[in-house]
Design a protein around this motif. Sequence first.
Motif, PDB file in Angstrom:
ATOM      1  N   VAL A 151      -1.455   4.218   0.450  1.00  0.00           N
ATOM      2  CA  VAL A 151      -2.329   3.379   1.271  1.00  0.00           C
ATOM      3  C   VAL A 151      -3.599   3.024   0.518  1.00  0.00           C
ATOM      4  O   VAL A 151      -4.039   1.866   0.494  1.00  0.00           O
ATOM      5  CB  VAL A 151      -2.660   4.094   2.597  1.00  0.00           C
ATOM      6  N   LEU A 152      -4.212   4.004  -0.134  1.00  0.00           N
ATOM      7  CA  LEU A 152      -5.473   3.762  -0.836  1.00  0.00           C
ATOM      8  C   LEU A 152      -5.285   2.838  -2.036  1.00  0.00           C
ATOM      9  O   LEU A 152      -6.141   1.992  -2.325  1.00  0.00           O
ATOM     10  CB  LEU A 152      -6.095   5.090  -1.268  1.00  0.00           C
ATOM     11  N   ARG A 153      -4.171   2.972  -2.754  1.00  0.00           N
ATOM     12  CA  ARG A 153      -3.914   2.059  -3.876  1.00  0.00           C
ATOM     13  C   ARG A 153      -3.756   0.622  -3.381  1.00  0.00           C
ATOM     14  O   ARG A 153      -4.240  -0.318  -4.017  1.00  0.00           O
ATOM     15  CB  ARG A 153      -2.657   2.513  -4.632  1.00  0.00           C
ATOM     16  N   LYS A 154      -3.095   0.461  -2.238  1.00  0.00           N
ATOM     17  CA  LYS A 154      -2.937  -0.878  -1.672  1.00  0.00           C
ATOM     18  C   LYS A 154      -4.291  -1.441  -1.254  1.00  0.00           C
ATOM     19  O   LYS A 154      -4.591  -2.619  -1.491  1.00  0.00           O
ATOM     20  CB  LYS A 154      -1.993  -0.826  -0.466  1.00  0.00           C
ATOM     21  N   ILE A 155      -5.130  -0.610  -0.638  1.00  0.00           N
ATOM     22  CA  ILE A 155      -6.460  -1.057  -0.210  1.00  0.00           C
ATOM     23  C   ILE A 155      -7.274  -1.525  -1.410  1.00  0.00           C
ATOM     24  O   ILE A 155      -7.935  -2.567  -1.372  1.00  0.00           O
ATOM     25  CB  ILE A 155      -7.183   0.086   0.536  1.00  0.00           C
TER      26      ILE A 155
END
Length: 702
Positions: A151-155
């Motif tokens: 999720v954080l990499r996508k954000i």
Amino acid sequence: MDSSANKPARSSSEGSGWFTSPFSGYSLHGSEAIQVVLPEQGGLLGPATLLSPTVVWARSPEEPGALSRTRTLSVCLDTGGAVIGPLTGELHWSDAAGGALGLQLRDVTRQQGERILTLLDAELLRGLAVPEASPLPVQEELTGAERMGEVLRKIAAMGHKAVVRRPGQTARMTLEGLDEAAGLLTWHCAEPLADWGPAPMELEVVGYNSAYRMLLETHARAGHRWVTRLPERMWRVRHRWHRRVSAPEGTRVRFEHPLWPELGALQREVVDLSYSGLSLRSGTGDLLFPGLFLPLQVETARGERIALRCEVRHVSFSQADGRRLCGLEVRPLNPADAVAWTRLVSETLSPSTRSGEDWLEPLWGLYEASGYFNLAGRSAPQFDALRRDFTELSGRTAKLPHLFCQTVWPSERGVEASLSALKPYLHTWMLHHLGRRPGKPAQAPPVPGQILRDIYQHTLEHTQIDPDLRWMISYAESTVPWVQRTHLAFAQRLGAEGQALVMPLRLMDAECAEMSDEPRGEDVEIGPASIGEKLMLARELARTRPASYVEALDFSRERLELRGASRMWMQEGLTRERRVLVARREGVAVAALVLELGPPGTNLFRLMDAARLFPLGPEGPDTYVALLDEARRWFALRGRTAFVYLCEDAGGYARRARLHDDPAMRPFLWVIPASRIPEFLEHIQEQSVGRQQRSHPIPVSL
């Protein structure tokens, strides 16, 4: 001046409850233009950090205990050139770590409310005010480094905007980098002077389908750059992921202001709508603001009235004419209003489609023409016995939008295409009954594939109304080219992420009167599973099946008995049941039989009257024939003449058990997470536009 302007607002603690959230109105940042003064407590409290006609938060060095002894306070808002007040305030909230105090404002007159909102308009134009509303509800808790890292990499890659929140304070952030090895996140902060204190700060990131909320500890800070530690967990919260379209001409709302009823009955134009919201044009005197809870009634051009509970989420206004555009989150007041609202929105979103209860005879004709009845080696006469049950149930399901959706695309030929959905499990909807008539209607859409796009869009957007939706499933036939390009191709695209499941299986018919006649064996005992044996089954499924299978089909330890889903159906007078039986040898469970029952006619391939077998030991498959005979007895006692066996292994015992299927068919179970539904709809659009026009039918979903 109208004397009603000086009448006080109705207290938010009177009557049916609060009229606003504790964080209503506008957050103020980068400005100290509005000072909160307590004349009877020694003067200045501090700068206002959040303000509405019902709530004010102030940044203050005062300890809340010093003020808590005096619950009712005299409050003034000092703007430097003018003073609004005195107002009556009560200390309700405090955030000691952030140095903020929250006061509930009571008995605010309409004139005072107008002055407060005019002041906030000026701050909004200066870019120093941000609309505030109640926090979005938590839908899913995310834990584990791998899941949160995704999720954080996508954000970070997508540059999604984030907001740090403390009561009455906000700061805008963007995630610049992720160092998983060091456990650190690097953020760019648009308000570098913000001071959040030692306590964790709450941050919310808005993505494409959802928003993510997390608590972060500051590691280091230098100007615009903040470095924080990775959160221990994150929460996915619902974001506005429903498509909005212009409202039908003549759609209006009627309401009375909940704080100042002396404003009278107001009528306003609806600009656009979705399943979960609408926006309306309002005037300067409506005194609407973010966080205000607003009961209203929608009135359509054809005279239908629908009662809604709403919360104002956003207000923007034009300097030229002072008119405002108000965005509201909506919920129907009762089940009847839910049916009417769903129908209005679905017809607006997909004007070419309709609900199927008014098209039952043409719909049956579609199934015959599309070749749907020929799937899995069946023929039309085999379905005649289910026709009455299907017709009766379909007449009821239109009033149960929380459990069913039946979409048709009507034309002068009857029904061109249809797709249905139902909710068989607690967090899962199932697509089924898809058929497409061969040829083209006289008034065919100019763009190829529009009919299929419309019915998919209508049906899937309907399922997204459900706040508990987490999974979408279907049982489809892999030899159909349309399925290969849509369901299968999309699942393969998500396969690398572990976000989808395609499980080949066999759908075998079992007639209740056609017993195997094989002896059970004196050492085999069959009976209801004990609590310990159910736990054994749950552990075995968690070990041998993907997590998506376990969660989507309610095979987790907590939901194995299907109580949550059964309760939803039983409340509507419909049958929904699961029973677990086990075969034992010398008192030890070696195999489990899971039986499910649904209302007759729910699915024409009897997928709601189904059986599954699972081994609990190496000798388990030796008892499968006896267990299937026991399944025949169980279904017969409940008035069924047949059921479907969902075979997940090679099925070498099928002939002995007298099971029947078409060896040419290749069905499979398809599972995707609900968060990927918008992407799946985009995939459907791409594939339908590129689809060559066909003269043969398209049966897809069982």
